[in-house]
Enzyme design. Structure first.
Site, short mmCIF file in Angstrom:
data_model
loop_
_atom_site.label_atom_id
_atom_site.label_comp_id
_atom_site.label_asym_id
_atom_site.label_seq_id
_atom_site.Cartn_x
_atom_site.Cartn_y
_atom_site.Cartn_z
CE1 TYR A 119 -4.14 1.86 0.38
CE2 TYR A 119 -2.67 3.37 1.53
CZ TYR A 119 -3.88 3.11 0.90
OH TYR A 119 -4.81 4.10 0.78
CG PHE B 199 -6.82 18.37 -24.09
CD1 PHE B 199 -6.88 17.84 -25.37
CD2 PHE B 199 -7.14 17.56 -23.02
CE1 PHE B 199 -7.25 16.50 -25.57
CE2 PHE B 199 -7.50 16.22 -23.21
CZ PHE B 199 -7.56 15.69 -24.49
CB THR B 200 -11.72 17.99 -23.85
OG1 THR B 200 -10.80 16.90 -23.76
CG2 THR B 200 -12.08 18.24 -25.30
CG ASP C 282 -1.08 18.43 -21.42
OD1 ASP C 282 -0.48 17.33 -21.36
OD2 ASP C 282 -2.29 18.52 -21.66
CE LYS D 269 -3.98 10.60 -24.18
NZ LYS D 269 -4.18 11.92 -23.69
NE ARG E 164 -10.40 15.80 -29.47
CZ ARG E 164 -11.12 15.40 -28.41
NH1 ARG E 164 -12.40 15.68 -28.30
NH2 ARG E 164 -10.55 14.70 -27.45
CG PHE F 51 -16.21 15.04 -26.79
CD1 PHE F 51 -16.00 16.10 -25.93
CD2 PHE F 51 -15.34 13.97 -26.73
CE1 PHE F 51 -14.96 16.09 -25.01
CE2 PHE F 51 -14.28 13.94 -25.83
CZ PHE F 51 -14.09 15.00 -24.96
C1 PLP Z 1 -5.27 12.74 -23.08
C2 PLP Z 1 -4.85 14.10 -22.76
C3 PLP Z 1 -5.04 14.64 -21.48
C4 PLP Z 1 -5.81 13.93 -20.39
O1 PLP Z 1 -5.22 12.75 -20.01
P1 PLP Z 1 -6.07 11.44 -19.61
O2 PLP Z 1 -5.01 10.44 -19.31
O3 PLP Z 1 -6.94 11.09 -20.77
O4 PLP Z 1 -6.87 11.80 -18.41
C5 PLP Z 1 -4.55 15.92 -21.24
N1 PLP Z 1 -3.93 16.62 -22.19
C6 PLP Z 1 -3.75 16.14 -23.44
C7 PLP Z 1 -3.06 16.97 -24.47
C8 PLP Z 1 -4.21 14.87 -23.76
O5 PLP Z 1 -4.07 14.42 -25.01
#
Ligand code: PLP
Length: 460
Positions: free
Chosen positions: A73, A125-126, A216, A259, A383, A450
């Site tokens: 843990y 970004f969303t 980011d 990613k 998008r 979306f």
């Molecule tokens: C995917 C993404 C996020 C969010 O990350 P999650 O792992 O999906 O929560 C933030 N910024 C960018 C540019 C992304 O492509």
């Protein structure tokens, strides 16, 4: 003889069979899914280019690491390994793991944003903007104008417009700008990179006003590849050196490991400021899990730490970006309008030019994504106006300049033969484009619509 051919820098050791439905079956599935590709079942998809998020194929080295998960843990050995690798490759001091990128966005937004603040960034970004708004902030786009023009061939379309940034700071006052939200590469602009010169200039400008820069870093390795390819002075540097220099001009980062880091789940927040770290470490136990696992299993931390090492390998990242370009160039040969330059993780179809006869409030990109699935079982995503959502003040649709369909390439999953099939399908839909007439939204969720919105086709 000049040698130009290149191939995947790996061989395949395990396979997952693909299934292809008939055209009638696909039309049925599309109607059941409300013409939203997010609502299709994966088993009904032939080639899945919905996203590059968490869809990566892990290496044998990563899978071997999964067996070394320390599932304690507290104080898991895998956490310390991830922390050391983050310090080595990204260069920040402190690490807080989170279940994925938005977990980190949530933490940093809560800690740094006060109601009434403004957060400038190089295109929204969303999930990032959603967390900024939930914390009471207002996102302000300060990306260069070229980013909003899908035909501009600017080599660094992700760059911040320094004049836009400085005039915002002067207008609202530096005390109302907790940080600059800098993304590299910029997903919503088409996977477009930020130059080293630009991030350095953003650092200099923000330092004068005492404002932080939070990166980011989701696709910062892909960004490093473009710097190496395009920016004078970086051709002979390694990807790892470029990545670390880039991060050094920022104060911390949010990361979606799903990613760049070649895993199926995981993320983190990293910062240099000890005070912010203490707050994040405290908040993470409320929302994610203890500060040494942040909602992940020990084996997930290990896979992400090992993915970090693989992501900066020169042959890997070259193949990654060139495979995306391979698909984009095939589409260009068919005359299909796409966003240029071709970005790092996806090819973006320009739905405004693809379907000029469909007005934006009839959701041209959503219509196009549905039509591609019906044609071949290839899944892409919208998008455009659906992703942009509504203005929280006026309640109207936001009408983004870019109305795009994203064909996103998972890392190490498909071969270039799959890319050929995708290109042929999109070209076939392009030839028949006049038959498409748009959609009507029949269900709309409040947040990030979306993902779950439903549509019906409009008669032409
Ligand atoms: C995917 C993404 C996020 C969010 O990350 P999650 O792992 O999906 O929560 C933030 N910024 C960018 C540019 C992304 O492509």
């Amino acid at each position: 003889m000049e040698r130009k051919a290149w191939a995947e820098p790996y061989r395949i050791k395990m396979v997952e069979p693909l299934r292809m439905l008939s055209r009638e079956e696909r039309e049925q599935k599309l109607s059941e899914a409300g013409y939203n590709t997010f609502l299709l079942r994966s088993e009904d998809v032939y080639i899945d280019l919905l996203t590059d998020s968490g869809t990566n194929a892990m290496s044998d080295y990563q899978w071997a690491g999964m067996m070394l998960g320390d599932e304690a843990y507290a104080g898991s050995r895998n956490f310390y390994y991830l922390e050391a690798n983050m310090q080595k490759y990204y260069g920040y001091k402190y690490l807080v793991p989170t279940h994925q990128g938005r977990g980190a966005e949530h933490l940093i937004s809560r800690i740094l944003i006060k109601p009434g603040d403004f957060i400038p960034g190089n295109m929204y970004f969303t999930t990032t903007r959603q967390h900024q708004e939930l914390a009471g902030g207002t996102f302000v786009d300060v990306i260069i104008d070229e980013a909003h023009d899908p035909a501009s061939t600017h080599p660094f379309k992700g760059n911040v417009d320094l004049d836009k940034l400085e005039s915002l700071i002067k207008k609202v006052g530096a005390e109302k700008v907790p940080y600059v939200s800098l993304a590299a590469t910029v997903n919503m602009a088409g996977g477009q990179p930020v130059s080293m010169e630009n991030v350095r200039a953003v650092r200099e400008l923000t330092a004068r006003y005492g404002i932080r820069v939070i990166l980011d870093a989701t696709r910062a390795v892909e960004n490093a590849f473009f710097i190496k390819e395009r920016e004078p002075g970086y051709q002979h540097k390694t990807i790892a050196e470029i990545l670390k220099e880039f991060c050094s001009y920022t104060d911390g980062c949010t990361m979606s490991g799903k990613k760049d880091l070649l895993v199926n789940i995981g993320g983190f927040l990293a910062v240099n400021d000890e005070e912010i770290f203490q707050q994040a470490r405290n908040l993470v136990v409320v929302y994610e899990g203890l500060h040494t696992y942040g909602g992940l299993a020990g084996r997930d931390l290990e896979a992400m730490a090992r993915g970090m090492e693989e992501a900066v390998q020169e042959d890997y990242i070259r193949h990654r970006v060139l495979q995306v370009r391979y698909l984009g160039e095939k589409l260009q040969q068919h005359g299909v309008p796409i966003v240029v330059p071709i970005g790092g993780h996806a090819v973006f179809l320009d739905a405004k030019r693809f379907l000029p006869h469909i007005p934006q409030d009839r959701f041209p990109a959503q219509t196009l994504a549905a039509a591609i699935y019906a044609d071949s079982g290839v899944r892409s995503m919208e998008r455009g106006i659906v992703s942009a959502g509504r203005d929280p003040k006026t309640g109207d649709h936001r009408y983004p300049k870019l109305e795009l369909v994203r064909l996103t390439i998972p890392r190490r999953v498909y071969t270039n033969a799959h890319m050929d099939v995708v290109a042929e399908s999109v070209a076939a839909v392009y030839q028949e484009r006049e038959k498409l007439s748009g959609l009507r939204m029949v269900y709309e969720p409040t947040y990030l619509r979306f993902f779950q919105a439903r549509f019906e086709p409009l008669a032409s």
